[in-house]
Design an enzyme around this catalytic site. Structure first.
Site, PDB file in Angstrom:
ATOM      1  N   LYS A 181       0.909  -1.069  -0.148  1.00 25.63           N
ATOM      2  CA  LYS A 181      -0.111  -0.056   0.167  1.00 25.63           C
ATOM      3  C   LYS A 181       0.786   1.107  -0.040  1.00 25.63           C
ATOM      4  O   LYS A 181       2.041   1.185   0.270  1.00 25.63           O
ATOM      5  CB  LYS A 181      -0.913   0.043   1.208  1.00 25.63           C
ATOM      6  CG  LYS A 181      -1.665  -1.254   1.480  1.00 25.63           C
ATOM      7  CD  LYS A 181      -2.705  -1.869   0.159  1.00 25.63           C
ATOM      8  CE  LYS A 181      -3.593  -2.856   0.832  1.00 25.63           C
ATOM      9  NZ  LYS A 181      -4.039  -3.797  -0.118  1.00 25.63           N
TER      10      LYS A 181
HETATM   11  C1  LIG Z   1      -5.018  -4.929   0.829  1.00 24.22           C
HETATM   12  C2  LIG Z   1      -6.544  -4.720   0.885  1.00 24.22           C
HETATM   13  C3  LIG Z   1      -7.230  -5.087   2.048  1.00 24.22           C
HETATM   14  C4  LIG Z   1      -6.857  -5.627   3.431  1.00 24.22           C
HETATM   15  O1  LIG Z   1      -5.749  -5.334   3.790  1.00 24.22           O
HETATM   16  P1  LIG Z   1      -4.724  -6.059   4.774  1.00 24.22           P
HETATM   17  O2  LIG Z   1      -3.902  -5.141   5.453  1.00 24.22           O
HETATM   18  O3  LIG Z   1      -3.657  -6.652   3.876  1.00 24.22           O
HETATM   19  O4  LIG Z   1      -5.584  -7.125   5.749  1.00 24.22           O
HETATM   20  C5  LIG Z   1      -8.561  -4.653   2.138  1.00 24.22           C
HETATM   21  N1  LIG Z   1      -9.255  -4.101   0.964  1.00 24.22           N
HETATM   22  C6  LIG Z   1      -8.542  -3.707  -0.071  1.00 24.22           C
HETATM   23  C7  LIG Z   1      -9.386  -3.092  -1.237  1.00 24.22           C
HETATM   24  C8  LIG Z   1      -6.993  -4.005  -0.099  1.00 24.22           C
HETATM   25  O5  LIG Z   1      -6.507  -3.856  -1.355  1.00 24.22           O
END
Ligand SMILES: *Cc1c(COP(=O)(O)O)cnc(C)c1O
Length: 393
Positions: A181
């Site tokens: 992210k």
């Molecule tokens: C990465 C992601 C998640 C989950 O996040 P984590 O921290 O990996 O649990 C949820 N929704 C979207 C759209 C994502 O891209």
């Protein structure tokens, strides 16, 4: 390439403070508190709650909305499976809404068609870095009395045509700090809301249900005499341990201090890919449409691959791109309902033809390059790849 390029500011200093301070000796954790305060401020929201992932955040928010057995929650089918998991974890059923052909994002008109008397909440997901049309979604939600949770795991500091930042329009916003992210603490996540009751519930649910956790603090040991007494009863709700570790919060705070820079780099990269495609005047790729006045935060640069009509295959294009030194092209994830865990158990419902079509055509390009030089390398690869196929048709 230096794999640690994103972690060269205050990360190590803050980590050291956590360790030398003995994790705050059991206090709620000063870096968590600082991170929450800065994140809330940056988003103009009253409350922020640190959690250990961008999945646990979604679960805590749905719980706070009161989502439970027998309820339905509407998500786009073109998103990550985690959006479906958390609905199941509440004992509810995911319902899949279709997406728009040009923005690849949740279509409010289809959401409205999928509403039943069991619907409790809508979860728009700002996929690939671009915000859904929140006016349309809030209009549907308000007319039907539904909660709205914005999943911003892929969308940091984007805005819509009214200049509203992603995650600040629905009842709660959720972000992930997983390593892919915009900002990362390895793993981690955060929720924001302006609603004190929701904040109180989300925080208690994510932080072991201690009864004296409040909407604005997870520090439940303020009164030592009370806390140490054998008569003290601690837990008011049955909950989970979704706490954001202090070490992760230390890294996340340092990352947040640099978030604008990370977002600018991704934006430069996303708009760069778009320019290369446009300049080649060849419609082999059609980018995600960023509507006028919106800012796309480009978690990834998303485009549909239209080469089939020229007899060029998806994999052929990707291989050529890689052979020029391209960083990679991801296909779209499976639609949530097509993942084996949902499909084999026949969990969830909703037909989504546009999402099905897009899922097969999408190409997702990386946007996480450290500087303009590396960005240019990828631009050149895409340019060469498009030119290669342009001359063959
Ligand atoms: C990465 C992601 C998640 C989950 O996040 P984590 O921290 O990996 O649990 C949820 N929704 C979207 C759209 C994502 O891209």
């Amino acid at each position: 390439m230096d794999k640690g390029w994103r972690f060269k500011n205050n990360e190590r200093t803050y980590l050291d403070k956590v360790l030398s301070g003995g994790f705050g000796s059991g206090d709620s954790g000063t870096f968590v508190t600082q991170l929450e305060a800065l994140f809330a401020e940056k988003h103009g929201q009253k409350y922020a709650i640190g959690c250990n992932s961008g999945t646990s955040t979604l679960h805590a928010a749905l719980e706070a909305f009161g989502v439970g057995p027998g309820d339905e929650v509407i998500i786009p089918s073109l998103t990550v499976a985690m959006c479906g998991f958390v609905i199941l974890q509440c004992g509810a059923t995911p319902v899949y809404a279709d997406v728009k052909e040009d923005t690849f994002l949740m279509d409010a008109a289809d959401v409205e068609k999928k509403i039943t008397e069991k619907t409790k909440a809508i979860m728009p997901v700002h996929m690939y870095g671009l915000m859904c049309d929140m006016d349309e979604i809030m209009d549907v939600a308000n007319r039907h009395g539904l909660y709205v949770l914005e999943d911003c795991a892929q969308c940091f500091l984007a805005h819509d045509r009214k200049g509203r930042i992603s995650g600040t329009i629905g009842h709660a916003g959720s972000w992930s700090f997983e390593n892919s992210k915009h900002m990362s603490s390895g793993d981690g996540g955060i929720l924001t809301t302006d609603d004190a009751i929701l904040s109180d519930h989300m925080r208690k649910f994510a932080w072991l249900g201690y009864k004296n956790i409040t909407e604005s603090t997870s520090n439940n040991r303020l009164d030592k005499a009370m806390y140490q007494s054998p008569t003290w009863k601690r837990h008011s709700i049955n909950s989970y341990n979704y706490r954001l570790p202090e070490l992760c919060a230390a890294v996340a705070l340092a990352q947040l201090e640099n978030l604008d820079k990370f977002c600018e780099l991704r934006h430069m990269m996303g708009t760069g890919y778009e320019r290369v495609i446009k300049e080649n005047k060849f419609d082999i790729l059609v980018p995600q449409k960023t509507p006028k006045g919106y800012k796309n935060s480009y978690y990834t640069f998303a485009a549909t691959f239209e080469g089939e009509k020229y007899g060029i295959e998806w994999h052929e294009f990707r291989e050529k791109y890689m052979s020029y030194g391209g960083d990679g092209i991801f296909g779209a994830l499976q639609l949530v309902g097509n993942e084996p865990c949902f499909k084999y158990n026949k969990i969830g419902w909703g037909i989504t033809p546009t999402a099905s079509k897009l899922q097969q055509k999408l190409m997702l390009f990386t946007t996480n390059q450290p500087d303009e030089k590396e960005i240019q390398v990828q631009m050149d690869c895409l340019d060469k790849t498009i030119k290669h196929f342009k001359v063959t048709v």
